[in-house]
Scaffold this motif. Structure first.
Motif, short mmCIF file in Angstrom:
data_model
loop_
_atom_site.label_atom_id
_atom_site.label_comp_id
_atom_site.label_asym_id
_atom_site.label_seq_id
_atom_site.Cartn_x
_atom_site.Cartn_y
_atom_site.Cartn_z
N THR A 123 0.83 -1.20 0.00
CA THR A 123 0.00 0.00 0.00
C THR A 123 0.87 1.25 0.00
OG1 THR A 123 -1.70 -1.19 1.25
CG2 THR A 123 -1.83 1.22 1.19
N LYS A 124 0.70 2.06 -1.04
CA LYS A 124 1.46 3.31 -1.12
C LYS A 124 0.86 4.33 -0.17
CE LYS A 124 3.50 6.47 -4.47
NZ LYS A 124 3.64 6.82 -5.90
N PRO A 125 1.67 4.90 0.70
CA PRO A 125 1.12 5.82 1.71
C PRO A 125 0.60 7.11 1.09
CG PRO A 125 3.51 5.87 1.77
CD PRO A 125 3.13 4.78 0.81
N ARG A 126 -0.41 7.69 1.72
CA ARG A 126 -0.90 9.00 1.32
C ARG A 126 -0.31 10.06 2.25
NH1 ARG A 126 -7.33 7.82 -0.01
NH2 ARG A 126 -6.95 6.34 -1.73
N GLN A 127 -0.76 10.06 3.47
CA GLN A 127 -0.21 10.96 4.47
C GLN A 127 0.36 10.10 5.59
OE1 GLN A 127 0.08 14.21 4.13
NE2 GLN A 127 -0.95 14.16 2.14
N ALA A 128 1.64 10.21 5.82
CA ALA A 128 2.27 9.42 6.88
C ALA A 128 3.38 10.24 7.50
CB ALA A 128 2.82 8.12 6.32
N ALA A 129 3.46 10.18 8.80
CA ALA A 129 4.50 10.92 9.51
C ALA A 129 5.87 10.31 9.22
CB ALA A 129 4.22 10.89 11.01
N PRO A 130 6.92 11.12 9.19
CA PRO A 130 8.25 10.56 8.97
C PRO A 130 8.72 9.77 10.18
CG PRO A 130 8.40 12.90 9.48
CD PRO A 130 6.94 12.59 9.35
N ALA A 131 9.73 8.93 9.94
CA ALA A 131 10.37 8.19 11.03
C ALA A 131 11.71 8.85 11.33
CB ALA A 131 10.56 6.73 10.62
N ARG A 132 12.11 8.81 12.58
CA ARG A 132 13.34 9.51 12.98
C ARG A 132 14.20 8.64 13.88
NH1 ARG A 132 9.32 13.53 13.13
NH2 ARG A 132 9.79 15.36 11.83
N TYR A 133 15.51 8.86 13.78
CA TYR A 133 16.42 8.29 14.78
C TYR A 133 17.61 9.21 14.94
CZ TYR A 133 19.56 6.44 11.08
OH TYR A 133 20.42 6.31 10.02
N HIS A 134 18.40 8.92 15.97
CA HIS A 134 19.52 9.77 16.34
C HIS A 134 20.79 8.93 16.34
CE1 HIS A 134 22.02 11.67 19.69
NE2 HIS A 134 22.04 12.56 18.72
N TYR A 135 21.83 9.41 15.66
CA TYR A 135 23.12 8.71 15.65
C TYR A 135 24.20 9.61 16.23
CZ TYR A 135 27.68 7.38 13.76
OH TYR A 135 29.02 7.10 13.62
N ASP A 136 24.76 9.18 17.35
CA ASP A 136 25.85 9.90 18.02
C ASP A 136 27.13 9.09 17.86
OD1 ASP A 136 27.63 11.21 19.63
OD2 ASP A 136 26.49 10.95 21.50
N PRO A 137 28.11 9.56 17.09
CA PRO A 137 29.34 8.80 16.88
C PRO A 137 30.16 8.59 18.14
CG PRO A 137 29.53 11.00 15.91
CD PRO A 137 28.10 10.82 16.32
N LEU A 138 29.85 9.34 19.22
CA LEU A 138 30.57 9.14 20.48
C LEU A 138 29.88 8.11 21.37
CD1 LEU A 138 31.59 12.81 21.38
CD2 LEU A 138 32.88 11.07 20.11
N ALA A 170 18.89 -6.08 15.14
CA ALA A 170 17.55 -5.53 15.36
C ALA A 170 17.26 -5.33 16.84
CB ALA A 170 16.51 -6.45 14.73
N LEU A 171 17.85 -6.17 17.69
CA LEU A 171 17.56 -6.11 19.11
C LEU A 171 18.39 -5.07 19.85
CD1 LEU A 171 17.36 -9.94 19.79
CD2 LEU A 171 15.44 -8.35 19.84
N GLU A 172 19.50 -4.62 19.23
CA GLU A 172 20.45 -3.76 19.94
C GLU A 172 20.58 -2.36 19.34
OE1 GLU A 172 24.02 -6.01 19.73
OE2 GLU A 172 23.22 -7.71 20.86
N LEU A 173 19.61 -1.93 18.57
CA LEU A 173 19.72 -0.63 17.91
C LEU A 173 19.79 0.54 18.89
CD1 LEU A 173 17.37 -0.85 14.79
CD2 LEU A 173 19.84 -0.53 14.81
N SER A 174 19.13 0.42 20.02
CA SER A 174 19.15 1.47 21.05
C SER A 174 18.74 2.84 20.49
CB SER A 174 20.54 1.56 21.69
OG SER A 174 20.91 0.34 22.26
N GLY A 175 17.76 2.85 19.60
CA GLY A 175 17.29 4.11 19.03
C GLY A 175 18.11 4.62 17.88
N ASN A 176 19.17 3.90 17.51
CA ASN A 176 20.05 4.33 16.43
C ASN A 176 19.66 3.67 15.12
OD1 ASN A 176 22.23 5.38 14.98
ND2 ASN A 176 23.58 3.70 15.56
N GLY A 177 18.36 3.64 14.83
CA GLY A 177 17.94 3.02 13.58
C GLY A 177 16.46 2.73 13.57
N LEU A 178 16.00 2.15 12.47
CA LEU A 178 14.59 1.89 12.24
C LEU A 178 14.39 0.44 11.86
CD1 LEU A 178 13.92 5.01 9.97
CD2 LEU A 178 13.60 4.88 12.46
#
Length: 604
Positions: A358-373, A399-407
């Protein structure tokens, strides 16, 4: 050689042979003694075999500069061998990885007596080693240490605890990648030179055939690689470019063999890979196949029976070989699976987004945060393949260890068994608040019992999203299109009820050069250059991000009782069609179904 440098060859000759024979040789930086048993095999089958130490390694003279001299040296070796009284003028090459690379490098010089090549898992500078998509791997210095000096360094090169600790030290202390060679205790001019030629340029281009050289190739070629071969991108780059630039006659005698194997398996297939088991059909006797190939191309024998058509590929899961006239003839239907995040919230393996038709019509973006430190390392199984640790394509740690650094995204369960055959493609619309970062996308089959099987992955540095030859830094806040299309080619039958899992993240691993997101020279970056990246992936109608999969309808297994052939009705017991024909029909059966006297019919 043409410049006076002498290379050393260890010769293996059939005992008692008095006639001139075809000669097979390999050029290796790993010291010729490593391939003793292969050489004995071919000598026992009436070939002369020459194990040649490359320039600067083993008993050969000169200075070793990886990849730089093999073309000219290979040409001179071919012509020298052809002149010897025990050679009948026909010369071939054997080998994989580096020795797959220098088969192509030799062939581009068009030596007149080179009769055939069989490159397995052929590395391609500027494509897959020592960097992948211009992103350097830590393994580069480990490999250079293996090939440092003139003697074997095998125990040092594969002392896992030493290398893992050094990689971790660089990672935790934020040592610039360009200092990795001194950190491990092996300052390397070759390592530094590679860093200077990160982007494909004249130095790297000179190591592989040009379009004009591909057009002049005339010899038969057998390319061998595998689904999980780390050098598959290189092997397939040679293959595709020859298909693009070669003559019709030359392309007709270029065969491709694609097994379910990893890098080592392209020469010695194994029944499993890190717990992932393959059927007996995958265990080809590649020594025998090489012999049959050389018998055909150099002795006038029969073409190897296994090579029914120009492309042979293994369907994992179904555990069978398939054959096609070309890669284009391997029919698959591209299917787009669009990314959405139903509630717009964060992602994780237990709170995943969705990939669907299903091609989305209105969908919120997904976000994550990557801190190199952030030192909470995340490791993909594709990273582990770069070490001598046993790779685990069944591992779900990423997949289990992303800790918010991915989707993480999951598909709905497959309504029926489906075969994926070919290349994946991933398109993402992304905005960053920094001028650069790195991305990885990995795709898995998740079976009904929860088992995960790695399918393929790809990586990209944001500044090379438009071209690997020229960087374009990101304008913070700007939405850009990223197209990932250098996944490995594979074929696997996914079970009914399985799901696809897509993991998209910024790599934070000791196994790769770390991007500190500053937009400067990545190899020189350290803690002081670090900038946190906020990644926004768009998934709406205007910016639809999607995974494209190459689907093939899997065979149906439902039996049927009656066959109709040319209007005549037969029963399903093997009368009058041969039982083999009935089996073939069952394997290819698909709806719509009809009935006759309460029994299922199939028109044929």
């Amino acid at each position: 050689m043409r410049d006076g440098v002498k290379l050393n060859a260890t010769l293996y000759k059939p005992q008692g042979s008095r006639e001139a024979l075809p000669v097979i040789f390999t050029m290796t930086p790993y010291i010729s003694d490593n391939y003793h048993y292969r050489a004995m095999y071919f000598a026992r089958n009436d070939y002369v075999f020459a194990l040649v130490d490359v320039r600067g390694r083993g008993n050969s003279g000169g200075q070793f500069e990886p990849f730089a001299n093999d073309g000219h040296d290979g040409h001179d070796v071919v012509e020298w061998l052809a002149r010897q009284p025990w050679c009948n003028g026909k010369v071939a090459m054997w080998g994989g990885s580096y020795a797959g690379f220098n088969q192509w490098s030799t062939l581009k010089e068009l030596p007149s007596h080179l009769t055939t090549i069989v490159p397995a898992a052929a590395a391609h500078p500027g494509v897959d080693f020592p960097a992948e998509n211009n992103i350097f791997m830590s393994y580069a210095i480990q490999w250079l240490t293996f090939a440092s000096g003139v003697t074997p360094n095998q125990k040092l090169a594969f002392d896992s605890s030493f290398w893992m600790n050094k990689y971790r030290q660089r990672y935790e202390e934020h040592v610039p990648f360009q200092k990795l060679d001194t950190l491990v205790g092996n300052p390397s001019p070759n390592f530094q030179k590679w860093l200077e030629h990160r982007v494909p340029d004249e130095y790297l281009d000179a190591m592989a055939p040009t379009p004009g050289q591909y057009a002049r190739i005339e010899v038969p070629i057998l390319t061998i690689t595998g689904h999980y071969d780390g050098d598959q991108p290189g092997a397939m780059a040679y293959y595709r470019r020859h298909m693009q630039h070669g003559t019709a006659k030359a392309k007709a005698q270029h065969f491709l063999l694609m097994g379910p194997w990893d890098h080592a398996g392209t020469r010695t297939p194994a029944p499993e890979l890190g717990g992932l088991k393959f059927g007996k059909a995958s265990l080809l006797d590649l020594n025998r196949l090489h012999k049959e190939w050389y018998d055909w191309t150099m002795k006038g024998g029969k073409k190897p029976a296994f090579l029914e058509k120009r492309v042979a590929y293994y369907v994992a899961g179904a555990e069978e070989w398939k054959f096609a006239d070309s890669l284009e003839a391997v029919r698959s239907k591209p299917q787009k699976l669009y990314l959405t995040t139903p509630d717009g919230s964060g992602h994780g393996v237990f709170r995943a987004g969705v990939v669907s038709r299903t091609k989305p019509r209105q969908a919120a973006p997904a976000r994550y945060h990557y801190d190199p430190l952030d030192l909470r390392e995340i490791t993909d199984w594709f990273d582990l393949e770069l070490t001598d640790d046993k790779p685990h394509p069944l591992d779900q740690g990423l997949a289990l260890e992303l800790s918010g650094n991915g989707l993480v995204y999951h598909s709905e369960p497959l309504p029926e068994a489906t075969v994926l055959t070919g290349y994946l493609k991933f398109v993402a619309w992304i905005a960053l608040d920094v001028p650069d970062t790195d991305f990885v996308v990995s795709v898995y089959e998740i079976k009904k019992d929860g088992t995960s099987i790695a399918l393929a992955g790809d990586r990209m540095r944001a500044r090379y999203r438009e071209s690997l030859r020229k960087e374009h830094l990101v304008k913070p806040g700007e939405i850009n299109r990223y197209e990932f299309q250098s996944f490995n080619w594979f074929s696997r039958r996914l079970e009914k009820g399985s799901r696809l899992r897509l993991v998209f993240y910024s790599p934070n691993s000791r196994y790769w050069e770390k991007n500190y997101n500053s937009g400067g020279e990545v190899a020189a970056e350290s803690r002081k250059d670090a900038r946190s990246a906020r990644v926004t992936l768009y998934q709406d109608a205007e910016h639809s991000s999607y995974l494209e999969i190459p689907t093939v309808q899997a065979s149906r297994s439902e039996p049927f009782d009656v066959l109709i052939r040319n209007g005549t009705v037969y029963d399903g017991t093997g009368n009058p069609p041969r039982r083999a024909d009935v089996g073939l029909l069952r394997a290819s059966a698909s709806p719509p179904w009809e009935t006759w006297q309460g029994r299922q019919l199939k028109a044929w």
